[in-house]
Design a protein around this motif. Structure first.
Motif, mmCIF file in Angstrom:
data_model
loop_
_atom_site.group_PDB
_atom_site.id
_atom_site.type_symbol
_atom_site.label_atom_id
_atom_site.label_comp_id
_atom_site.label_asym_id
_atom_site.label_seq_id
_atom_site.Cartn_x
_atom_site.Cartn_y
_atom_site.Cartn_z
ATOM 1 N N ASP A 172 47.190 33.930 29.353
ATOM 2 C CA ASP A 172 46.265 34.851 28.407
ATOM 3 C C ASP A 172 46.852 35.915 28.002
ATOM 4 O O ASP A 172 46.049 36.129 26.136
ATOM 5 C CB ASP A 172 45.131 35.452 29.224
ATOM 6 N N CYS A 173 47.763 35.651 27.900
ATOM 7 C CA CYS A 173 49.018 37.416 27.282
ATOM 8 C C CYS A 173 49.466 36.643 26.202
ATOM 9 O O CYS A 173 49.252 37.211 24.623
ATOM 10 C CB CYS A 173 49.781 38.481 28.435
ATOM 11 N N GLU A 174 49.994 35.193 26.311
ATOM 12 C CA GLU A 174 50.536 35.164 25.198
ATOM 13 C C GLU A 174 49.341 34.439 24.373
ATOM 14 O O GLU A 174 50.527 34.855 23.470
ATOM 15 C CB GLU A 174 51.365 33.322 26.312
ATOM 16 N N ALA A 175 48.601 34.055 24.127
ATOM 17 C CA ALA A 175 47.581 33.619 23.688
ATOM 18 C C ALA A 175 47.208 35.161 22.447
ATOM 19 O O ALA A 175 47.188 34.627 21.552
ATOM 20 C CB ALA A 175 46.297 32.731 24.363
ATOM 21 N N VAL A 176 47.386 36.270 23.314
ATOM 22 C CA VAL A 176 46.571 37.367 22.708
ATOM 23 C C VAL A 176 47.656 37.632 22.125
ATOM 24 O O VAL A 176 47.603 37.393 20.700
ATOM 25 C CB VAL A 176 46.517 38.455 23.320
ATOM 26 N N LEU A 177 48.839 37.628 22.584
ATOM 27 C CA LEU A 177 49.929 38.186 21.904
ATOM 28 C C LEU A 177 50.757 37.117 20.212
ATOM 29 O O LEU A 177 50.920 37.618 18.699
ATOM 30 C CB LEU A 177 51.116 38.098 22.455
ATOM 31 N N GLU A 178 50.207 36.177 20.937
ATOM 32 C CA GLU A 178 50.535 35.182 19.454
ATOM 33 C C GLU A 178 49.487 35.594 17.771
ATOM 34 O O GLU A 178 49.828 34.715 17.046
ATOM 35 C CB GLU A 178 50.411 33.335 20.254
ATOM 36 N N THR A 179 48.275 35.845 18.361
ATOM 37 C CA THR A 179 47.911 36.555 16.739
ATOM 38 C C THR A 179 47.916 37.340 16.757
ATOM 39 O O THR A 179 47.801 37.502 15.544
ATOM 40 C CB THR A 179 46.186 37.046 17.656
ATOM 41 N N VAL A 180 49.057 38.162 17.236
ATOM 42 C CA VAL A 180 49.836 39.790 16.491
ATOM 43 C C VAL A 180 50.227 39.105 15.147
ATOM 44 O O VAL A 180 51.509 38.542 15.375
ATOM 45 C CB VAL A 180 50.468 40.435 18.058
ATOM 46 N N ASP A 181 50.150 39.135 14.132
ATOM 47 C CA ASP A 181 50.960 39.355 12.960
ATOM 48 C C ASP A 181 50.900 40.949 11.866
ATOM 49 O O ASP A 181 51.806 40.312 10.777
ATOM 50 C CB ASP A 181 49.668 38.460 11.796
ATOM 51 N N HIS A 182 50.830 41.758 12.411
ATOM 52 C CA HIS A 182 50.901 42.595 12.075
ATOM 53 C C HIS A 182 52.977 43.245 11.695
ATOM 54 O O HIS A 182 53.389 42.596 12.677
ATOM 55 C CB HIS A 182 50.879 44.468 12.411
ATOM 56 N N PRO A 183 52.741 42.758 10.625
ATOM 57 C CA PRO A 183 54.609 42.932 10.102
ATOM 58 C C PRO A 183 55.537 44.151 11.172
ATOM 59 O O PRO A 183 56.809 44.001 11.274
ATOM 60 C CB PRO A 183 55.553 43.373 8.965
ATOM 61 N N ARG A 184 54.902 45.475 11.413
ATOM 62 C CA ARG A 184 55.855 46.448 11.783
ATOM 63 C C ARG A 184 55.410 46.070 13.603
ATOM 64 O O ARG A 184 56.689 46.634 14.707
ATOM 65 C CB ARG A 184 54.539 48.062 11.866
ATOM 66 N N LEU A 185 54.632 44.630 13.906
ATOM 67 C CA LEU A 185 54.539 44.659 15.594
ATOM 68 C C LEU A 185 55.358 43.355 15.853
ATOM 69 O O LEU A 185 55.452 43.295 17.187
ATOM 70 C CB LEU A 185 53.364 44.116 15.811
#
Length: 322
Positions: free
Chosen positions: A178-191
């Motif tokens: 679940d965490c991996e799936a959410v992290l893969e949606t993170v696309d902000h360049p500063r993150l």
């Protein structure tokens, strides 16, 4: 309702037989007035409760921009649907089917408003505020964006804290996914860097490197707060004086997203002073992870808590930062 319709209802009650056409006309007028008033109340509630993006400066978030009254408004909304049903259901046994359809549509729109207050993993459960306080504040279980909806439902249905902790330990593989799936949606360049380190936590956890995964999760959490909040905001969100003063994190002082994300972060910052002889906590904590390395603190279930925390916080910044 005006005086005249009230009088008409009394007159109808005294008649034999009852003039149903007159009763329907009176109720139709009442319903129009009630709908208008309800619409105003819902509009006001939505304006106050639906999440509004906080003003975020780079690299810090200004605390004043995220303070909002939450708990009373959220409690009113989450209980609103049930309250309306208790009020209306006796009436629906009297009137025709088209009356029931009108109420059903109204309930559906209210329920949709409530669901949209939460991220996707919480929308089906629509947890009540009192349940959230126990899990987020008392037990430090992250619920914002992770874990998935089935695990959220199981946590809310579990009878006590021990059962919830055991469930998290048993479902660690699914929660990591679940965490991996959410992290893969993170696309902000500063993150990007933060996201990659969180994915390293998952990789280490899956490979059985529990101590390394927990240490990285705890330090990544600290780095996120240091990097993206100014000092005053960071202290405000992590000052955990519960042991000394009995003061808990106040959900009603923050927006929905802020409250639900950082209440378990506050829990993870419970005071721990080994120099004072404090026993090493068994539950996940930022301070004992750094200053109380031991078999008591370092465990797979605590690593999962840390992973959920950093995932929630990273996704919070991904959503909120311009």
């Amino acid at each position: 309702m005006t005086d005249e319709p009230e009088k008409a209802l009394v007159d109808c009650a005294d008649l034999e037989p009852v003039d149903l056409s007159r009763l329907h006309a009176v109720m139709e007028q009442h319903t129009r007035e009630w709908h208008a008033q309800l619409g105003k109340q819902l509009a006001a509630a939505a304006a106050a409760v639906v999440p509004v993006l906080p003003r975020i400066t780079i690299p810090v978030v200004e605390l004043d921009s995220v303070r909002r009254l939450l708990s009373e408004q959220l409690a009113d909304l989450t209980g609103f649907n049930d309250a309306l049903r208790r009020l209306v259901e006796p009436m629906t046994t009297v009137f025709e089917d088209h009356w029931r359809d009108q109420w059903r549509d109204m309930f559906a729109s209210i329920g949709e408003l409530v669901r949209n207050l939460y991220p996707e993993n919480l929308r089906e459960a629509v947890p009540r505020l009192e349940g959230l306080e126990v899990l987020l504040i008392d037990e430090g279980i992250p619920l914002m964006w992770v874990p998935g909806p089935q695990t959220v439902r199981a946590l809310l249905d579990a009878p006590n804290a021990a059962a919830r902790r055991r469930l998290i330990g048993q479902r660690w593989k699914g929660i990591a996914s679940d965490c991996e799936a959410v992290l893969e949606t993170v696309d902000h360049p500063r993150l990007k860097e933060d996201r990659d380190f969180a994915l390293h936590v998952i990789a280490a956890l899956r490979d059985g490197h529990i101590a390394a995964a927990q240490a990285l999760a705890a330090n990544l959490l600290d780095s996120l707060l240091q990097k993206h909040f100014d000092k005053a905001t960071r202290i405000e969100l992590t000052r955990n004086d519960f042991k000394a003063k009995g003061i808990k994190f106040k959900l009603d002082e923050y927006k929905v997203n802020v409250a639900l994300t950082f209440a378990p972060v506050w829990h993870a910052h419970a005071k721990y002073f080994p120099q004072n002889g404090d026993a090493i906590p068994r539950v996940f904590g930022r301070h004992p992870s750094a200053h109380g390395v031991s078999r008591t603190q370092y465990s797979r279930v605590n690593t999962v808590y840390g992973l959920m925390l950093v995932t929630s916080v990273i996704k919070f910044f991904d959503v909120e930062m311009p």
